[in-house]
Scaffold this motif. Structure first.
Motif, mmCIF file in Angstrom:
data_model
loop_
_atom_site.group_PDB
_atom_site.id
_atom_site.type_symbol
_atom_site.label_atom_id
_atom_site.label_comp_id
_atom_site.label_asym_id
_atom_site.label_seq_id
_atom_site.Cartn_x
_atom_site.Cartn_y
_atom_site.Cartn_z
ATOM 1 N N PHE A 39 0.858 -1.193 0.000
ATOM 2 C CA PHE A 39 0.000 0.000 0.000
ATOM 3 C C PHE A 39 0.888 1.234 0.000
ATOM 4 O O PHE A 39 1.611 1.492 0.959
ATOM 5 C CB PHE A 39 -0.871 -0.041 1.257
ATOM 6 N N LEU A 40 0.848 2.000 -1.086
ATOM 7 C CA LEU A 40 1.692 3.179 -1.223
ATOM 8 C C LEU A 40 0.930 4.405 -0.746
ATOM 9 O O LEU A 40 -0.152 4.706 -1.256
ATOM 10 C CB LEU A 40 2.069 3.386 -2.690
ATOM 11 N N THR A 41 1.496 5.098 0.221
ATOM 12 C CA THR A 41 0.813 6.281 0.732
ATOM 13 C C THR A 41 1.790 7.451 0.873
ATOM 14 O O THR A 41 2.994 7.243 0.941
ATOM 15 C CB THR A 41 0.084 5.931 2.063
ATOM 16 N N PHE A 42 1.266 8.645 0.899
ATOM 17 C CA PHE A 42 2.094 9.859 0.965
ATOM 18 C C PHE A 42 3.349 9.816 0.102
ATOM 19 O O PHE A 42 3.262 9.630 -1.092
ATOM 20 C CB PHE A 42 2.383 10.203 2.442
ATOM 21 N N TRP A 43 4.534 9.999 0.695
ATOM 22 C CA TRP A 43 5.756 10.145 -0.113
ATOM 23 C C TRP A 43 6.095 8.854 -0.834
ATOM 24 O O TRP A 43 6.694 8.879 -1.912
ATOM 25 C CB TRP A 43 6.917 10.640 0.769
ATOM 26 N N GLY A 44 5.659 7.754 -0.263
ATOM 27 C CA GLY A 44 5.854 6.462 -0.928
ATOM 28 C C GLY A 44 5.080 6.422 -2.239
ATOM 29 O O GLY A 44 5.564 5.918 -3.253
ATOM 30 N N LEU A 45 3.894 6.984 -2.246
ATOM 31 C CA LEU A 45 3.081 6.983 -3.467
ATOM 32 C C LEU A 45 3.668 7.947 -4.505
ATOM 33 O O LEU A 45 3.711 7.633 -5.695
ATOM 34 C CB LEU A 45 1.625 7.354 -3.153
ATOM 35 N N LEU A 46 4.128 9.108 -4.044
ATOM 36 C CA LEU A 46 4.663 10.089 -5.003
ATOM 37 C C LEU A 46 5.864 9.530 -5.773
ATOM 38 O O LEU A 46 6.092 9.895 -6.921
ATOM 39 C CB LEU A 46 5.017 11.406 -4.299
ATOM 40 N N ALA A 47 6.591 8.609 -5.157
ATOM 41 C CA ALA A 47 7.740 7.989 -5.831
ATOM 42 C C ALA A 47 7.305 7.089 -7.001
ATOM 43 O O ALA A 47 8.124 6.701 -7.824
ATOM 44 C CB ALA A 47 8.564 7.172 -4.839
ATOM 45 N N PHE A 48 6.014 6.765 -7.061
ATOM 46 C CA PHE A 48 5.512 5.888 -8.126
ATOM 47 C C PHE A 48 4.773 6.654 -9.217
ATOM 48 O O PHE A 48 4.112 6.058 -10.074
ATOM 49 C CB PHE A 48 4.605 4.791 -7.550
#
Lengths: 140, 80
Positions: A39-48
């Motif tokens: 589950f990609l959230t916050f800064w983790g999601l922006l990297a994708f």
């Protein structure tokens, strides 16, 4: 019932030093025949976001004095990127990658704004239901 | 002697880091025929431990490991 053959990973951070362990731990899940839900959230999601994974070069603030050394060693030793490691793991195993709906809404991002490795945009309730069924849940 | 085993395919994963060699072996075993013997050359410390454990767990046959000059040659037979 929690299933020891399932692992759920929340990816909150979007720095290289956090994304590396995500892809390596997910690979470990594949080796052990586990289903892995990410589950990609916050800064983790922006990297994708499209075009972003290969550009990520920042290291967590706490370890930033190590960034030049880390990038140097990674390059010098020709270590596969965290992203290639994740793509390989996903190709070989049962890995599902989700974008956090709240973060996506916050930054006005739709499925087409992410790399194709992101399978779906889902809400926290659906992800936590997966975590509930996983023997292992990690927050990175 | 492991050195005398007939190897169907050799993968040179030297210089690659954990989990690279292990994942490469999984990929090759999947596409191999039953009875094929795969040798993987690896210089990383994780693979030396991970590969034999994975082989047992995946119910394949671990033939052996030779430690050569700065790397290992790990031999596995696909049996299922």
């Amino acid at each position: 019932m929690s299933d020891k053959n399932r692992m759920s990973i929340v990816v909150f951070d979007g720095t290289v030093d956090k994304l590396f362990p995500v892809s390596i731990i997910a690979s470990g899940g594949v080796m052990n025949d586990m289903r892995v839900d990410i589950f990609l959230t916050f800064w983790g999601l922006l990297a994708f976001r499209k075009g972003e994974p290969y550009k990520v070069s920042k290291v967590s603030k706490d370890y930033e004095e190590w960034a030049p050394e880390m990038m140097r060693v990674l390059q010098e030793k020709k270590v596969s990127s965290w992203y290639d490691t994740l793509l390989q793991a996903k190709e070989l195993g049962d890995i599902h990658i989700y974008a956090c709906a709240m973060t996506a809404d916050l930054f006005d991002l739709g499925k087409e704004d992410f790399e194709p490795v992101v399978d779906e945009i889902i809400g926290v309730g659906e992800f936590i239901a997966m975590a509930q069924e996983s023997g292992t849940t990690l927050y990175i | 002697m492991i050195g005398n085993v007939d190897v169907t395919r050799e993968i040179d994963a030297r210089g690659s880091f954990c989990p690279g060699p292990m994942m490469e072996l999984i990929r090759v075993i999947r596409s191999a025929q039953i009875g094929d013997v795969i040798a993987i050359l690896s210089s990383d410390q994780g693979s030396k431990r991970d590969i034999p454990k994975w082989v047992t767990k995946a119910n394949q046959e671990f033939i052996g490991v030779e430690t050569l000059d700065g790397y290992d040659r790990i031999i596995v037979k696909k049996v299922r």
